[in-house]
Design a protein around this motif. Structure first.
Motif, PDB file in Angstrom:
ATOM      1  N   GLN A  38     -12.340  -4.847   6.968  1.00  0.00           N
ATOM      2  CA  GLN A  38     -12.283  -4.423   5.558  1.00  0.00           C
ATOM      3  C   GLN A  38     -11.048  -4.979   4.847  1.00  0.00           C
ATOM      4  O   GLN A  38     -10.987  -4.971   3.626  1.00  0.00           O
ATOM      5  CB  GLN A  38     -12.346  -2.880   5.451  1.00  0.00           C
ATOM      6  CG  GLN A  38     -11.132  -2.115   5.956  1.00  0.00           C
ATOM      7  CD  GLN A  38     -11.178  -1.835   7.444  1.00  0.00           C
ATOM      8  OE1 GLN A  38     -11.630  -2.662   8.232  1.00  0.00           O
ATOM      9  NE2 GLN A  38     -10.684  -0.675   7.845  1.00  0.00           N
ATOM     10  N   VAL A  52     -16.227   0.603   2.920  1.00  0.00           N
ATOM     11  CA  VAL A  52     -17.679   0.510   2.867  1.00  0.00           C
ATOM     12  C   VAL A  52     -18.204   1.921   2.599  1.00  0.00           C
ATOM     13  O   VAL A  52     -17.526   2.900   2.939  1.00  0.00           O
ATOM     14  CB  VAL A  52     -18.268  -0.050   4.190  1.00  0.00           C
ATOM     15  CG1 VAL A  52     -18.029  -1.528   4.308  1.00  0.00           C
ATOM     16  CG2 VAL A  52     -17.750   0.696   5.411  1.00  0.00           C
ATOM     17  N   GLN A  65     -18.899   3.387  -3.778  1.00  0.00           N
ATOM     18  CA  GLN A  65     -19.042   4.847  -3.720  1.00  0.00           C
ATOM     19  C   GLN A  65     -20.503   5.232  -3.450  1.00  0.00           C
ATOM     20  O   GLN A  65     -21.399   4.903  -4.228  1.00  0.00           O
ATOM     21  CB  GLN A  65     -18.553   5.555  -4.998  1.00  0.00           C
ATOM     22  CG  GLN A  65     -17.153   5.145  -5.423  1.00  0.00           C
ATOM     23  CD  GLN A  65     -16.099   5.455  -4.369  1.00  0.00           C
ATOM     24  OE1 GLN A  65     -16.045   6.557  -3.861  1.00  0.00           O
ATOM     25  NE2 GLN A  65     -15.286   4.475  -4.016  1.00  0.00           N
ATOM     26  N   VAL A  66     -20.688   5.967  -2.356  1.00  0.00           N
ATOM     27  CA  VAL A  66     -22.040   6.334  -1.910  1.00  0.00           C
ATOM     28  C   VAL A  66     -22.875   6.932  -3.048  1.00  0.00           C
ATOM     29  O   VAL A  66     -24.015   6.510  -3.279  1.00  0.00           O
ATOM     30  CB  VAL A  66     -21.954   7.375  -0.767  1.00  0.00           C
ATOM     31  CG1 VAL A  66     -23.340   7.872  -0.394  1.00  0.00           C
ATOM     32  CG2 VAL A  66     -21.230   6.809   0.429  1.00  0.00           C
ATOM     33  N   ARG A 113      -8.600  11.866  10.558  1.00  0.00           N
ATOM     34  CA  ARG A 113      -7.616  10.792  10.322  1.00  0.00           C
ATOM     35  C   ARG A 113      -6.176  11.256  10.530  1.00  0.00           C
ATOM     36  O   ARG A 113      -5.305  10.436  10.831  1.00  0.00           O
ATOM     37  CB  ARG A 113      -7.790  10.221   8.912  1.00  0.00           C
ATOM     38  CG  ARG A 113      -9.171   9.612   8.687  1.00  0.00           C
ATOM     39  CD  ARG A 113      -9.270   8.906   7.356  1.00  0.00           C
ATOM     40  NE  ARG A 113      -8.641   7.618   7.381  1.00  0.00           N
ATOM     41  CZ  ARG A 113      -9.272   6.438   7.308  1.00  0.00           C
ATOM     42  NH1 ARG A 113     -10.582   6.394   7.220  1.00  0.00           N
ATOM     43  NH2 ARG A 113      -8.608   5.312   7.326  1.00  0.00           N
ATOM     44  N   ARG A 122      -2.754   5.502   8.743  1.00  0.00           N
ATOM     45  CA  ARG A 122      -4.026   5.233   8.044  1.00  0.00           C
ATOM     46  C   ARG A 122      -4.733   6.568   7.768  1.00  0.00           C
ATOM     47  O   ARG A 122      -5.945   6.691   7.978  1.00  0.00           O
ATOM     48  CB  ARG A 122      -4.928   4.321   8.904  1.00  0.00           C
ATOM     49  CG  ARG A 122      -4.443   2.894   9.041  1.00  0.00           C
ATOM     50  CD  ARG A 122      -4.527   2.090   7.741  1.00  0.00           C
ATOM     51  NE  ARG A 122      -5.865   2.116   7.184  1.00  0.00           N
ATOM     52  CZ  ARG A 122      -6.113   2.003   5.873  1.00  0.00           C
ATOM     53  NH1 ARG A 122      -5.144   1.842   5.002  1.00  0.00           N
ATOM     54  NH2 ARG A 122      -7.358   2.045   5.437  1.00  0.00           N
TER      55      ARG A 122
HETATM   56  N1  LIG Z   1     -15.534   7.816  -1.455  1.00  0.00           N
HETATM   57  C1  LIG Z   1     -16.070   6.703  -0.711  1.00  0.00           C
HETATM   58  C2  LIG Z   1     -15.655   6.847   0.729  1.00  0.00           C
HETATM   59  C3  LIG Z   1     -15.917   5.615   1.533  1.00  0.00           C
HETATM   60  C4  LIG Z   1     -15.191   5.670   2.877  1.00  0.00           C
HETATM   61  O1  LIG Z   1     -14.415   6.589   3.160  1.00  0.00           O
HETATM   62  N2  LIG Z   1     -15.518   4.689   3.722  1.00  0.00           N
HETATM   63  C5  LIG Z   1     -14.861   4.597   5.002  1.00  0.00           C
HETATM   64  C6  LIG Z   1     -15.921   4.561   6.111  1.00  0.00           C
HETATM   65  S1  LIG Z   1     -16.760   6.123   6.262  1.00  0.00           S
HETATM   66  C7  LIG Z   1     -14.101   3.281   5.063  1.00  0.00           C
HETATM   67  O2  LIG Z   1     -14.524   2.281   4.524  1.00  0.00           O
HETATM   68  N3  LIG Z   1     -12.944   3.284   5.751  1.00  0.00           N
HETATM   69  C8  LIG Z   1     -12.126   2.124   5.848  1.00  0.00           C
HETATM   70  C9  LIG Z   1     -10.836   2.427   6.562  1.00  0.00           C
HETATM   71  O3  LIG Z   1     -10.748   3.458   7.212  1.00  0.00           O
HETATM   72  O4  LIG Z   1      -9.945   1.584   6.477  1.00  0.00           O
HETATM   73  C10 LIG Z   1     -17.586   6.654  -0.868  1.00  0.00           C
HETATM   74  O5  LIG Z   1     -18.185   7.667  -1.239  1.00  0.00           O
HETATM   75  O6  LIG Z   1     -18.201   5.587  -0.670  1.00  0.00           O
END
Ligand SMILES: N[C@@H](CCC(=O)N[C@@H](CS)C(=O)NCC(=O)O)C(=O)O
Length: 209
Positions: A38, A52, A65-66, A113, A122
């Protein structure tokens, strides 16, 4: 359209289940978050959010954003509506999704996390680094306990989030219950209504997405 996905992550799974319920297939690209893809120049050029899911439209427009991505997919694939069938239902599904985002995904992410060694520095997704705060991990676990109890009460009287109508809120809820397992939070034995709902939504073929 191109869908930027990560098979192991909960947020893009919501979009995968949504697409499976719609019976729609879209070209997808796997972004390996464990390998830090990413943060690659190629991905950050598409979205500086470094998260993602993403949906890139044929004209190059990038949706993130989902909830926004699924709202767009609902508009272009209106058959089998999942975001509500009337103005009132659409508002109610949005309300459940907002609450689930805050009390489910944020709580799970807080718990996971802030306590997982590999996520040192992170503690939040995205392009900026944040240190872990162990108290937030504790609070996240408590919030998941409370969410499970609240959902159990809701499902005592409702087949799905929206009565007898399966919606995007059920997709969000299913994904949260599975994400909570990452921090060893499982549906408590006394939450029989929540368990009944979970078994029902988890039995749908889309849950395998
Ligand atoms: N608010 C965002 C949240 C997206 C999100 O938290 N994606 C996580 C995967 S579940 C991500 O890409 N994490 C990257 C990282 O941890 O660096 C949505 O609704 O799409």
């Amino acid at each position: 359209m191109k869908f930027y996905d990560c098979k192991t992550a909960p947020s893009p799974r919501r979009v995968r289940i949504f697409l499976a319920e719609k019976g729609v297939e879209i070209d997808s690209v796997q972004v390996d978050l464990a390998k830090g893809e990413q943060f690659s120049d190629a991905f950050m050029k598409i979205s500086p959010l470094a998260e993602v899911p993403l949906l890139v439209l044929d004209d190059g427009t990038v949706l993130s954003q989902v909830n926004a991505i699924c709202r767009y997919l609902e508009e272009v694939f209106p058959e089998n509506p999942l975001c509500g069938r009337t103005p009132v239902e659409r508002a109610q599904v949005d309300a459940f999704n907002g609450l689930l985002q805050m009390n489910g995904f944020m709580a799970g992410a807080e718990a996971f996390r802030n306590a997982t060694p590999g996520f040192k520095n992170r503690a939040m997704p995205g392009p900026h680094n944040y240190s872990q705060i162990p108290e937030l991990a504790e609070r996240g676990l408590l919030r998941l306990d409370n969410l499970f109890a609240d959902l159990d009460a809701h499902f005592a009287d409702n087949q799905f989030f929206m009565g007898d109508y399966y919606s995007m809120a059920d997709i969000s809820g299913l994904t949260i219950v599975d994400f909570a397992k990452w921090v060893k939070k499982f549906i408590p034995e006394n939450c029989v209504h929540l368990q009944r709902w979970y078994d029902q939504v988890n039995d749908r073929p889309s849950a395998k997405a």
